[in-house]
Design a protein around this motif. Structure first.
Motif, PDB file in Angstrom:
ATOM      1  N   VAL A 182       0.832  -1.210   0.000  1.00  0.00           N
ATOM      2  CA  VAL A 182       0.000   0.000   0.000  1.00  0.00           C
ATOM      3  C   VAL A 182       0.859   1.250   0.000  1.00  0.00           C
ATOM      4  CG1 VAL A 182      -1.633   1.353   1.372  1.00  0.00           C
ATOM      5  CG2 VAL A 182      -1.996  -1.108   1.073  1.00  0.00           C
ATOM      6  N   PHE A 183       1.869   1.289   0.870  1.00  0.00           N
ATOM      7  CA  PHE A 183       2.716   2.478   0.973  1.00  0.00           C
ATOM      8  C   PHE A 183       3.431   2.769  -0.341  1.00  0.00           C
ATOM      9  CE2 PHE A 183       6.668   4.697   1.857  1.00  0.00           C
ATOM     10  CZ  PHE A 183       6.241   5.733   2.661  1.00  0.00           C
ATOM     11  N   SER A 184       3.858   1.721  -1.033  1.00  0.00           N
ATOM     12  CA  SER A 184       4.627   1.916  -2.264  1.00  0.00           C
ATOM     13  C   SER A 184       3.780   2.444  -3.414  1.00  0.00           C
ATOM     14  CB  SER A 184       5.284   0.598  -2.680  1.00  0.00           C
ATOM     15  OG  SER A 184       4.313  -0.372  -3.027  1.00  0.00           O
ATOM     16  N   THR A 185       2.459   2.397  -3.277  1.00  0.00           N
ATOM     17  CA  THR A 185       1.583   2.791  -4.396  1.00  0.00           C
ATOM     18  C   THR A 185       0.715   4.005  -4.101  1.00  0.00           C
ATOM     19  OG1 THR A 185      -0.067   1.165  -3.647  1.00  0.00           O
ATOM     20  CG2 THR A 185       1.487   0.448  -5.341  1.00  0.00           C
ATOM     21  N   THR A 186       0.894   4.645  -2.941  1.00  0.00           N
ATOM     22  CA  THR A 186       0.044   5.793  -2.601  1.00  0.00           C
ATOM     23  C   THR A 186       0.833   7.090  -2.626  1.00  0.00           C
ATOM     24  OG1 THR A 186      -1.530   6.688  -0.995  1.00  0.00           O
ATOM     25  CG2 THR A 186       0.444   5.643  -0.115  1.00  0.00           C
ATOM     26  N   ALA A 187       0.154   8.164  -2.972  1.00  0.00           N
ATOM     27  CA  ALA A 187       0.743   9.508  -2.895  1.00  0.00           C
ATOM     28  C   ALA A 187       0.035  10.354  -1.843  1.00  0.00           C
ATOM     29  CB  ALA A 187       0.665  10.196  -4.256  1.00  0.00           C
ATOM     30  N   TYR A 188      -0.873   9.728  -1.077  1.00  0.00           N
ATOM     31  CA  TYR A 188      -1.626  10.431  -0.033  1.00  0.00           C
ATOM     32  C   TYR A 188      -0.955  10.212   1.317  1.00  0.00           C
ATOM     33  CZ  TYR A 188      -5.225  10.824  -3.596  1.00  0.00           C
ATOM     34  OH  TYR A 188      -5.909  11.109  -4.755  1.00  0.00           O
ATOM     35  N   LEU A 189      -0.599  11.302   1.984  1.00  0.00           N
ATOM     36  CA  LEU A 189       0.143  11.206   3.230  1.00  0.00           C
ATOM     37  C   LEU A 189      -0.652  10.491   4.314  1.00  0.00           C
ATOM     38  CD1 LEU A 189       2.703  11.914   4.775  1.00  0.00           C
ATOM     39  CD2 LEU A 189       1.693  14.129   5.337  1.00  0.00           C
ATOM     40  N   GLY A 190      -1.979  10.721   4.380  1.00  0.00           N
ATOM     41  CA  GLY A 190      -2.789  10.055   5.393  1.00  0.00           C
ATOM     42  C   GLY A 190      -2.765   8.545   5.239  1.00  0.00           C
ATOM     43  N   VAL A 191      -2.886   8.063   4.001  1.00  0.00           N
ATOM     44  CA  VAL A 191      -2.829   6.619   3.739  1.00  0.00           C
ATOM     45  C   VAL A 191      -1.444   6.082   4.083  1.00  0.00           C
ATOM     46  CG1 VAL A 191      -2.999   4.838   1.944  1.00  0.00           C
ATOM     47  CG2 VAL A 191      -4.592   6.782   1.960  1.00  0.00           C
ATOM     48  N   ALA A 192      -0.413   6.854   3.738  1.00  0.00           N
ATOM     49  CA  ALA A 192       0.953   6.426   4.020  1.00  0.00           C
ATOM     50  C   ALA A 192       1.194   6.303   5.526  1.00  0.00           C
ATOM     51  CB  ALA A 192       1.937   7.415   3.410  1.00  0.00           C
ATOM     52  N   LEU A 193       0.662   7.246   6.308  1.00  0.00           N
ATOM     53  CA  LEU A 193       0.830   7.186   7.756  1.00  0.00           C
ATOM     54  C   LEU A 193       0.148   5.945   8.338  1.00  0.00           C
ATOM     55  CD1 LEU A 193       0.277  10.954   8.638  1.00  0.00           C
ATOM     56  CD2 LEU A 193       2.389   9.657   8.990  1.00  0.00           C
ATOM     57  N   ALA A 194      -1.065   5.637   7.841  1.00  0.00           N
ATOM     58  CA  ALA A 194      -1.764   4.441   8.316  1.00  0.00           C
ATOM     59  C   ALA A 194      -0.991   3.175   7.952  1.00  0.00           C
ATOM     60  CB  ALA A 194      -3.172   4.396   7.717  1.00  0.00           C
ATOM     61  N   ALA A 195      -0.442   3.134   6.734  1.00  0.00           N
ATOM     62  CA  ALA A 195       0.349   1.975   6.309  1.00  0.00           C
ATOM     63  C   ALA A 195       1.599   1.817   7.176  1.00  0.00           C
ATOM     64  CB  ALA A 195       0.744   2.118   4.836  1.00  0.00           C
ATOM     65  N   MET A 196       2.197   2.947   7.570  1.00  0.00           N
ATOM     66  CA  MET A 196       3.376   2.889   8.429  1.00  0.00           C
ATOM     67  C   MET A 196       3.062   2.304   9.804  1.00  0.00           C
ATOM     68  SD  MET A 196       6.305   3.845   7.147  1.00  0.00           S
ATOM     69  CE  MET A 196       5.769   2.754   5.826  1.00  0.00           C
ATOM     70  N   VAL A 197       1.874   2.622  10.332  1.00  0.00           N
ATOM     71  CA  VAL A 197       1.471   2.057  11.624  1.00  0.00           C
ATOM     72  C   VAL A 197       1.392   0.529  11.522  1.00  0.00           C
ATOM     73  CG1 VAL A 197      -0.381   1.902  13.332  1.00  0.00           C
ATOM     74  CG2 VAL A 197       0.252   4.136  12.376  1.00  0.00           C
ATOM     75  N   VAL A 198       0.744   0.040  10.466  1.00  0.00           N
ATOM     76  CA  VAL A 198       0.597  -1.407  10.271  1.00  0.00           C
ATOM     77  C   VAL A 198       1.957  -2.057  10.029  1.00  0.00           C
ATOM     78  CG1 VAL A 198      -0.436  -3.211   8.836  1.00  0.00           C
ATOM     79  CG2 VAL A 198      -1.744  -1.144   9.385  1.00  0.00           C
ATOM     80  N   LEU A 199       2.787  -1.405   9.230  1.00  0.00           N
ATOM     81  CA  LEU A 199       4.115  -1.943   8.938  1.00  0.00           C
ATOM     82  C   LEU A 199       4.968  -2.016  10.199  1.00  0.00           C
ATOM     83  CD1 LEU A 199       6.084  -2.912   6.755  1.00  0.00           C
ATOM     84  CD2 LEU A 199       6.711  -0.518   6.352  1.00  0.00           C
ATOM     85  N   GLY A 200       4.950  -0.945  10.999  1.00  0.00           N
ATOM     86  CA  GLY A 200       5.708  -0.955  12.249  1.00  0.00           C
ATOM     87  C   GLY A 200       5.224  -2.029  13.198  1.00  0.00           C
ATOM     88  N   PHE A 201       3.894  -2.227  13.247  1.00  0.00           N
ATOM     89  CA  PHE A 201       3.329  -3.280  14.099  1.00  0.00           C
ATOM     90  C   PHE A 201       3.830  -4.653  13.654  1.00  0.00           C
ATOM     91  CE2 PHE A 201       0.268  -6.557  15.069  1.00  0.00           C
ATOM     92  CZ  PHE A 201      -0.085  -6.307  16.386  1.00  0.00           C
ATOM     93  N   GLY A 202       3.745  -4.938  12.359  1.00  0.00           N
ATOM     94  CA  GLY A 202       4.122  -6.255  11.862  1.00  0.00           C
ATOM     95  C   GLY A 202       5.587  -6.572  12.071  1.00  0.00           C
ATOM     96  N   ILE A 203       6.454  -5.606  11.788  1.00  0.00           N
ATOM     97  CA  ILE A 203       7.892  -5.824  11.969  1.00  0.00           C
ATOM     98  C   ILE A 203       8.227  -6.025  13.434  1.00  0.00           C
ATOM     99  CG2 ILE A 203      10.158  -4.736  11.757  1.00  0.00           C
ATOM    100  CD1 ILE A 203       9.130  -3.376   9.211  1.00  0.00           C
ATOM    101  N   SER A 204       7.664  -5.187  14.293  1.00  0.00           N
ATOM    102  CA  SER A 204       7.992  -5.252  15.712  1.00  0.00           C
ATOM    103  C   SER A 204       7.459  -6.510  16.382  1.00  0.00           C
ATOM    104  CB  SER A 204       7.446  -4.012  16.437  1.00  0.00           C
ATOM    105  OG  SER A 204       7.796  -4.053  17.806  1.00  0.00           O
TER     106      SER A 204
END
Length: 415
Positions: free
Chosen positions: A313-335
């Motif tokens: 999702v993050f790699s295909t969006t140009a919307y900052l709000g969507v990117a921030l939400a994707a970062m939350v999920v990504l950080g959760f999964g990695i951690s």
């Protein structure tokens, strides 16, 4: 209703039970401050490299050098951690890290910093991290009077790491917008003092005395055998290696996305990395409340799947709000995967070998993170940052398809 509220309170208290131990509590506070400083420097380093060179390739190289030495240094040092006073060793390493951050900060403020100097200082920091990271992990068991709470202690320790990861990048963004990268490096150097003060105020339970008749090489070989022949250890480290080779490389390319996709500044870089840190904090809170190795591993598998989707999702969006939400999920999964693996490995390992197990975990966790960051930098040079993360997200999906049957059988055996 009353029973439900009481049950909820007991669960929250149980999630923080390791903090009842004074030594661990002091270490926990010092760890938060130290890690905040580490993330302030990491953000500033990436911003400085890209500001000076505009090279995504060099971003990958510097990130690689700050972590890659852990693949070699960590496993070699693990046998020494099991033979000597870990608290004193950690104090020495913190003093060296204070010196490193201070020198880098002064050189940057003085205008002496060059790409070559940054590469050298990144490599030196990588060597120090190769000793510091597994040493911190192997010390934790000695901070507890009751070894039954060690799993909770590792979850809380990771919570401290992720709290620093959540707070550090936004602080770095503010400091960078007001001052310069050199100030961030000095802040990092000073942050290690918090852990030094904590270590000076506590006494640790010494590790079990090693068999002095056995050579260093024999002890090192014992650590390799522990990892290779135990199916739980081997399967979890394969998962951690694959995850960090792919998903964790997003951090290397963040300055590129901020400038070229979101057309923003260092403050936005801080918020994006901070969003990933917020997801990581949520992951550690969940892990602190979970019981049972099988349940932890199942949550980890879900986290890896979520990380792969978030990367796509993050790699295909140009919307900052969507990117921030994707970062939350990504950080959760990695951690949730990294922390869950570390806590599981430490909880099932004897104290006499815990330093070596921690070293092999750190080598896998940060070594493959470094390799992934290096590969991302080179791929972004030819494919672009967005396509690079899209490819790595697809690679993680493929990896999970290969590993899932084996790891799911592991959850059934561990309960």
């Amino acid at each position: 209703m009353t029973w439900t509220k009481a049950s909820g309170r007991r669960r929250w208290l149980k999630a923080a039970q390791a903090l009842e131990h004074r030594a661990f509590r002091l270490y926990f506070v010092g760890q938060i401050v130290s890690i905040m400083g580490t993330w302030v420097q990491q953000v500033a380093m990436g911003w400085l490299v890209y500001r000076l060179t505009g090279s995504a390739e060099l971003l990958g190289i510097t990130t690689f050098l700050t972590m890659a030495p852990q693949m070699v240094v960590g496993p070699l040092m693990g046998a020494l951690f099991d033979r000597f006073d870990r608290r004193r060793l950690l104090l020495l390493v913190q003093c060296l890290l204070i010196l490193h951050g201070s020198v880098l900060g002064l050189l940057t403020l003085g205008g002496f910093v060059t790409p070559g100097l940054i590469v050298f200082m990144a490599a030196l920091l990588g060597v120090l991290n190769g000793i510091d990271t597994p040493l911190r992990q192997s010390l934790i068991g000695g901070l507890l009077e009751d070894s039954s709470v060690i799993h909770n202690a590792f979850a809380l320790n990771a919570m401290a790491f992720n709290a620093g990861r959540f707070l550090g990048p936004p602080i770095a963004g503010v400091v960078l917008s007001m001052t310069s990268e050199g100030v961030c490096f000095l802040v990092n150097g000073l942050s290690y003092l918090a852990l030094v003060i904590a270590l000076l105020r506590i006494k640790t339970r010494p590790p079990s005395p090693p068999d002095r008749r056995r050579s260093y090489l024999a002890a090192l070989g014992e650590g390799f055998a522990e990892i290779w022949w135990r199916d739980t250890h081997r399967g979890l480290l394969l998962l951690v290696g694959g995850l960090n080779l792919t998903a964790s490389s997003y951090a290397v390319l963040m300055p590129v996305f901020v400038k070229e996709v979101f057309l923003a500044d260092a403050r936005t870089l801080g918020w994006l990395l901070g969003a990933a840190g917020a997801g990581a904090v949520l992951a550690t809170i969940l892990l602190a409340m979970l019981e049972g190795t099988g349940r932890v591993i199942r949550v980890m598998l879900c986290g890896v799947i979520g990380a792969a989707l978030a990367l796509l999702v993050f790699s295909t969006t140009a919307y900052l709000g969507v990117a921030l939400a994707a970062m939350v999920v990504l950080g959760f999964g990695i951690s949730v995967t990294n922390v869950g693996t570390n806590a599981t490995l430490q909880s099932i390992s004897a104290d006499t070998i815990r330093g070596r197990v921690a070293s092999f975990f750190a080598a896998t966790r940060f070594g493959f993170d470094a390799l992934g960051g290096l590969a991302a930098g080179y791929l972004a040079k030819s494919l672009g940052a967005s396509t690079t993360l899209l490819v790595e997200g697809g690679g993680l999906v493929l990896l999970m398809a290969l590993l899932m049957p084996r790891l799911w059988r592991l959850t059934r055996r561990t309960g």
